[in-house]
Scaffold this motif. Structure first.
Motif, mmCIF file in Angstrom:
data_model
loop_
_atom_site.group_PDB
_atom_site.id
_atom_site.type_symbol
_atom_site.label_atom_id
_atom_site.label_comp_id
_atom_site.label_asym_id
_atom_site.label_seq_id
_atom_site.Cartn_x
_atom_site.Cartn_y
_atom_site.Cartn_z
ATOM 1 N N THR A 10 0.834 -1.199 0.000
ATOM 2 C CA THR A 10 0.000 0.000 0.000
ATOM 3 C C THR A 10 0.869 1.250 0.000
ATOM 4 O O THR A 10 1.873 1.311 0.712
ATOM 5 C CB THR A 10 -0.974 0.006 1.201
ATOM 6 N N GLN A 11 0.493 2.211 -0.802
ATOM 7 C CA GLN A 11 1.138 3.527 -0.845
ATOM 8 C C GLN A 11 2.632 3.447 -1.165
ATOM 9 O O GLN A 11 3.392 4.321 -0.784
ATOM 10 C CB GLN A 11 0.932 4.272 0.494
ATOM 11 N N THR A 12 3.032 2.370 -1.830
ATOM 12 C CA THR A 12 4.448 2.261 -2.155
ATOM 13 C C THR A 12 4.705 2.245 -3.660
ATOM 14 O O THR A 12 5.846 2.199 -4.088
ATOM 15 C CB THR A 12 5.074 1.001 -1.506
ATOM 16 N N THR A 13 3.647 2.271 -4.444
ATOM 17 C CA THR A 13 3.830 2.345 -5.898
ATOM 18 C C THR A 13 3.827 3.811 -6.315
ATOM 19 O O THR A 13 2.923 4.556 -5.943
ATOM 20 C CB THR A 13 2.683 1.595 -6.614
ATOM 21 N N LEU A 14 4.872 4.196 -7.058
ATOM 22 C CA LEU A 14 4.980 5.600 -7.465
ATOM 23 C C LEU A 14 4.448 5.746 -8.892
ATOM 24 O O LEU A 14 5.199 5.751 -9.859
ATOM 25 C CB LEU A 14 6.439 6.065 -7.344
ATOM 26 N N LYS A 15 3.134 5.908 -8.974
ATOM 27 C CA LYS A 15 2.485 5.909 -10.291
ATOM 28 C C LYS A 15 2.765 7.162 -11.110
ATOM 29 O O LYS A 15 2.852 7.108 -12.322
ATOM 30 C CB LYS A 15 0.968 5.743 -10.124
ATOM 31 N N GLY A 16 2.880 8.286 -10.443
ATOM 32 C CA GLY A 16 3.004 9.540 -11.196
ATOM 33 C C GLY A 16 4.424 9.960 -11.529
ATOM 34 O O GLY A 16 4.675 11.128 -11.813
ATOM 35 N N ASN A 17 5.359 9.003 -11.469
ATOM 36 C CA ASN A 17 6.761 9.359 -11.742
ATOM 37 C C ASN A 17 6.918 10.101 -13.072
ATOM 38 O O ASN A 17 6.284 9.741 -14.064
ATOM 39 C CB ASN A 17 7.624 8.090 -11.806
ATOM 40 N N PRO A 18 7.798 11.083 -13.099
ATOM 41 C CA PRO A 18 8.041 11.779 -14.363
ATOM 42 C C PRO A 18 8.945 10.940 -15.267
ATOM 43 O O PRO A 18 9.488 9.923 -14.837
ATOM 44 C CB PRO A 18 8.782 13.039 -13.906
#
Lengths: 548, 170
Positions: free
Chosen positions: A486-494
Motif C-alpha cells: 500500500t502507498q508504495t507504488t509511485l504511479k506519477g513518476n516523471p
C-alpha cells in the motif's frame, strides 16, 4: 572602528576559515547576506533550506571542515531542521545560522517567527540565541569549537535582526572558556593495557569500526592495528571507507539484515570484539541480548562516553578518539597470528548475498549495476546515496577503498540527503569525481536541488535505480504485512530523462543488462552532470525473498 | 524503582533548565522532583533532581547530562545525605479542630505560619518521609492546598561539590 552584527558574523566566519556558505535568503537574514557581499566567502544558493544543511554536511564529510549553512527565520529555519537532525545523528560538524525577528518582537508570534533554538534543542550539540551583540564573536568561536571537537555535531546560532544591525568594536576571541565542555580524546593507558591483554588471550579477535573511525581520520592506524592483531574488520554503514574493502582482513558491512554474510558470521563467532567509534545502533546489532554471543571480552572505544555500553554490553570501556586510542594501542608490544580464524573468515567471504532479481525480463539486477560502477570508478570517487534499498546495496556491493568517499544518512535515514550532499561534496572536492546513487523515491524528495547543481555548473554522476516504487517500504510490506502493498507504488513518476534534460543535463535510460557497462562508461567519462536511469527489477530486495 | 538524587551544576543561563528537563523527557527518564537555585557563584546554578531508575538508567542520565555544554558537573548524592524539602499546607480549621491541628504541628516541631477563622497554614521542612507523615496526619481535617519545593540535598561531612572554574570533577 565599530561594525554591525552582520559584519561581525562575516569576520567571525573568515576567522574560522570558512570558504563556502550554503543558504537561502529571506527577510530576517537580509543584513547577513548584505554583509556577505563584501566577503570572499563563496555563497551557494540552494532551492530549499533542507538542501543547504545537507550540502553543508556533504561538504564537511569530504573535506573534514565544518560545514556552514544559513536560512532566514520561521519556515527557512524549520526547513533546515531535517538537515540539522541528519547531521546530528551522523556526528557531522556543522554551524547553522538563522535570522530571527527583532529581539523586541520575540515571543509575540510575529510574521515568520519561530523558536528555532527551542525546536532544535534535541538534535543540536548546542545552540545560541544571540541577545546582545557583544556576545556574538564569543558565540561564533564557541560554536565552531563545539561543532568540530570531541564528537562533532551541528551547532545553531539564531541572530535577531536588530542584533545584525547593532554595532560593536569587533575582536575575535583567541581562546575559549567552556567549563562544561572538555572532551577526553586520549584513551586511558590502563584501559588500553587491559584491552591488549584480553586480546592476547583471545583466539578469534574481531574489529568493528563505525563513523568515528572516519571522523578521526584513523585509517592508517586501523590498518596497522588490524594487521598486527590479525583480526578481521567489519565496518558499520557509517564506518564504510575507514578500512579498505579490498584488504584481505576486510569483512564488509555489518548489519543484522542489511550487512554481508562474513561480517555477521564473524560477529557471531568472535571471542574478542573491539568496537571503535560506533554507537552500535539496532541496524548494526539486531537484538542486544543476541549480539556477539561468543565474545568473552567486548572493548568499546568512543570519544563520547555516553555511547559506551548504551546499546551493547561491554567489558572494557575506553573513552577517547579512535586515532589517538589506536596510537595508544599500537604503542603496546603485541603481535599475534590467528591462521585458522583468518582462514575461516576467508571461506565466509566467498559467499555473496544477492538481491533476488529475476532474469532481466522485469528489469535489471541492481547488484550488477553497482558492482560495475565500483569496478569502473576510481578509488577517489566520492559516492553519495539516498536512503532505501539502493543505500544498503551500495554499502554491500560497492568496494570503498578510502575514507570520506561514502556519504549517506546512516542515523536519521533521511531520504533526499543524497543529491544536496553530492552538491556539497563536489564543491568541497572539485577535482574528485562525485557520484550519486539514488532511487526514484528518494530522488524526488529533494529533486529541486538539480537547479543548484546546474546553477553552480557542477559535474555529478547520477545513477538512478528506478523500480517505480518505494522499494524499502515495499520490501517491509512483503516481509511484515503479508505482501499487502500500500502507498508504495509511485504511479506519477516523471520521465526522468526528460526531466534531467529540462535542467540542461545529459540523460540516458538503461533497460538491458548488456547496456550496463557502456552506460557506466558513458556516465563516468561525460563532461558535466549526467543522469543514468536504470530500470531495475522491482522484486530486488535487501533481504531476498525465498525462492519457491 | 530506586530513587536517585542528582545534583547538577549548570551555567546560570536562561535556556539551561529547559535543556536539562527536555533531556529527561526525551530519553524517557522520569523526574520525581526538581529544585533550582543559584550557588555561591552567581554564574552557576544548582539543579537538584530526584529521578527513578536502575543503575543503567542512572549512568545514562549522568552521561547524557554531562554532554550538555552548559552542564558543568553531575553528582549522584548518596542515600545518607542531608536531604530537605519544604512544604506549605493550608488546612481547613474550625474553632473545634484548630487546637488539635496546632498540637500535631508542634509534635512535628513545625510552624503555623498563617491562621484565619477557617484555615491554618503550616510550614514543614524535612525529608520526604516527614512531609508524608505530617500530610497523612492532616488529611482528615481537609487539606485545601499543598505546595512543595522539591528536594535539595548535600552530602554529609566536609567534602563538597566544588563550583570552582574549570573543575568538572570536584
Amino acid at each position: 572602528m565599530k561594525i554591525n552584527g552582520a559584519a561581525c558574523m562575516v569576520k567571525s566566519l573568515q576567522a574560522e576559515g570558512v570558504e563556502v556558505l550554503f543558504g537561502y535568503p529571506g527577510g530576517a537574514n537580509l543584513f547577513l547576506y548584505d554583509a556577505l557581499i563584501q566577503s570572499d566567502i563563496r555563497q551557494v544558493l540552494v532551492r530549499n533550506e533542507q538542501g543547504a544543511a545537507h550540502a553543508a554536511s556533504g561538504y564537511s564529510r569530504v573535506t573534514g571542515k565544518t560545514g556552514v549553512c544559513m536560512a532566514t527565520s520561521g519556515p527557512g529555519a524549520t526547513n533546515l531542521i531535517t538537515g540539522i537532525a541528519t547531521a546530528y545523528m551522523d556526528s557531522i560538524p556543522m554551524v547553522a545560522i538563522t535570522g530571527q525577528v527583532g529581539t523586541d518582537l520575540i515571543g509575540k508570534d510575529v510574521f515568520q517567527e519561530v523558536d528555532i533554538t527551542g525546536a532544535t534543542e534535541p538534535f543540536t550539540k548546542n545552540n545560541y540565541l544571540v541577545k546582545d551583540i557583544k556576545d556574538l564573536p564569543r558565540i561564533f568561536k564557541e560554536a565552531f569549537h563545539i561543532a568540530s571537537t570531541g564528537r562533532p555535531g551541528p551547532v545553531l546560532i539564531d541572530i535577531p535582526k536588530d542584533i545584525q544591525l547593532d554595532t560593536m568594536d569587533f575582536k575575535y576571541p583567541d581562546s575559549i572558556d567552556l567549563r562544561g565542555y572538555k572532551p577526553t580524546t586520549k584513551g586511558h593507558p590502563r584501559q588500553i593495557k587491559k584491552a591488549v591483554s584480553a586480546m592476547m588471550e583471545s583466539k578469534k579477535p574481531m574489529i568493528i569500526v563505525g563513523g568515528g573511525g572516519v571522523i578521526a581520520n584513523a585509517t592508517e592506524e586501523l590498518i596497522a592495528f588490524a594487521e598486527r592483531m590479525q583480526a578481521p574488520v567489519a565496518t558499520t554503514l557509517m564506518g564504510i571507507g575507514a578500512f579498505p574493502s579490498s584488504h584481505p582482513l576486510s569483512l564488509g558491512m555489518l548489519g543484522w539484515d542489511h550487512g554481508v554474510y562474513p561480517a555477521k558470521q564473524a560477529v557471531a563467532e568472535a571471542d574478542f570484539l573491539i568496537v571503535m567509534g560506533s554507537r552500535m545502533a539496532d541496524r548494526s546489532t539486531g537484538k542486544r541480548e543476541e549480539f556477539a554471543q561468543s565474545a568473552r571480552t567486548v572493548v568499546h572505544i568512543d570519544v563520547d562516553p555516553a555511547e559506551i555500553g548504551k546499546n551493547i554490553d561491554i567489558h572494557i570501556p575506553i573513552v577517547g578518539d579512535i586515532k589517538n586510542t589506536l596510537q595508544g594501542l599500537l604503542s603496546q608490544e603485541f603481535h599475534r597470528e590467528n591462521p585458522e580464524w583468518i582462514q575461516q573468515v576467508q571461506n565466509w567471504k566467498k559467499f555473496t548475498k544477492g538481491t533476488g532479481a529475476g532474469d532481466g525480463a522485469n528489469g535489471l539486477d541492481p547488484m550488477e549495476i553497482i558492482k560495475t560502477l565500483s569496478r569502473k570508478s576510481s578509488n577517489d570517487t566520492i559516492v553519495a546515496t539516498d536512503v532505501g534499498q539502493h543505500q544498503v546495496w551500495t554499502g554491500r556491493y560497492y568496494g570503498f577503498e578510502k575514507p570520506r568517499t561514502f556519504l549517506t544518512s546512516g542515523g536519521l535515514g533521511t531520504m533526499g540527503y543524497g543529491l544536496p550532499a553530492a552538491i556539497g561534496a563536489k564543491i568541497g572536492q572539485p577535482d574528485k569525481q562525485v557520484a550519486l546513487i539514488t532511487g526514484d523515491g528518494s530522488f524526488q524528495m529533494n529533486l529541486t536541488e538539480l537547479a543548484t547543481a546546474a546553477q553552480e555548473g557542477l559535474d555529478i554522476k547520477i545513477i538512478l535505480l528506478n523500480n517505480s516504487c518505494l522499494g524499502m517500504v515495499r520490501e517491509l510490506q512483503e516481509h511484515n504485512c503479508e505482501k499487502r502493498y500500500t502507498q508504495t507504488t509511485l504511479k506519477g513518476n516523471p520521465d526522468f530523462v526528460k526531466l534531467a534534460e529540462a535542467y540542461g543535463f545529459h540523460a540516458i535510460r538503461v533497460t538491458r543488462s548488456e547496456e550496463i557497462e557502456a552506460a557506466i562508461d558513458k556516465l563516468l567519462s561525460y563532461d558535466g552532470t549526467m543522469v543514468a536511469e536504470f530500470i531495475i527489477d522491482p522484486v530486488s530486495n535487501v533481504i531476498p525473498a525465498e525462492k519457491a | 524503582m530506586k530513587k536517585h538524587i542528582l545534583a547538577i551544576l549548570v551555567e546560570n543561563k536562561p535556556s539551561v533548565l529547559s535543556k536539562v528537563v527536555g533531556l529527561f523527557s526525551r530519553r524517557g527518564f522520569n523526574i520525581h522532583s526538581l529544585a533550582v537555585g543559584v550557588t555561591e557563584d552567581p554564574e552557576v546554578s544548582r539543579i537538584t533532581i530526584v529521578a527513578d531508575g536502575d543503575e543503567y538508567i542512572l549512568e545514562q542520565i549522568s552521561k547524557q547530562l554531562n554532554k550538555l555544554i552548559d552542564v558543568i558537573k553531575v553528582s549522584n548524592i548518596s542515600d545518607e545525605s542531608i536531604a530537605r524539602e519544604l512544604a506549605l499546607i493550608k488546612v481547613h480549621a474550625t474553632p473545634s479542630t484548630r487546637n488539635e491541628i496546632v498540637e500535631i504541628v508542634n509534635i512535628f516541631r513545625e510552624k503555623v505560619v498563617d491562621i484565619t477563622k477557617n484555615s491554618v497554614t503550616i510550614q514543614v521542612t524535612g525529608d520526604s518521609k516527614k512531609l508524608a507523615a505530617l500530610e497523612e496526619m492532616l488529611r482528615d481535617f481537609g487539606i485545601k492546598e499543598l505546595v512543595r519545593t522539591g528536594m535539595i540535598a548535600v552530602d554529609r561531612g566536609a567534602s563538597a561539590i566544588l563550583v570552582a572554574n574549570g573543575k568538572k570533577e570536584g
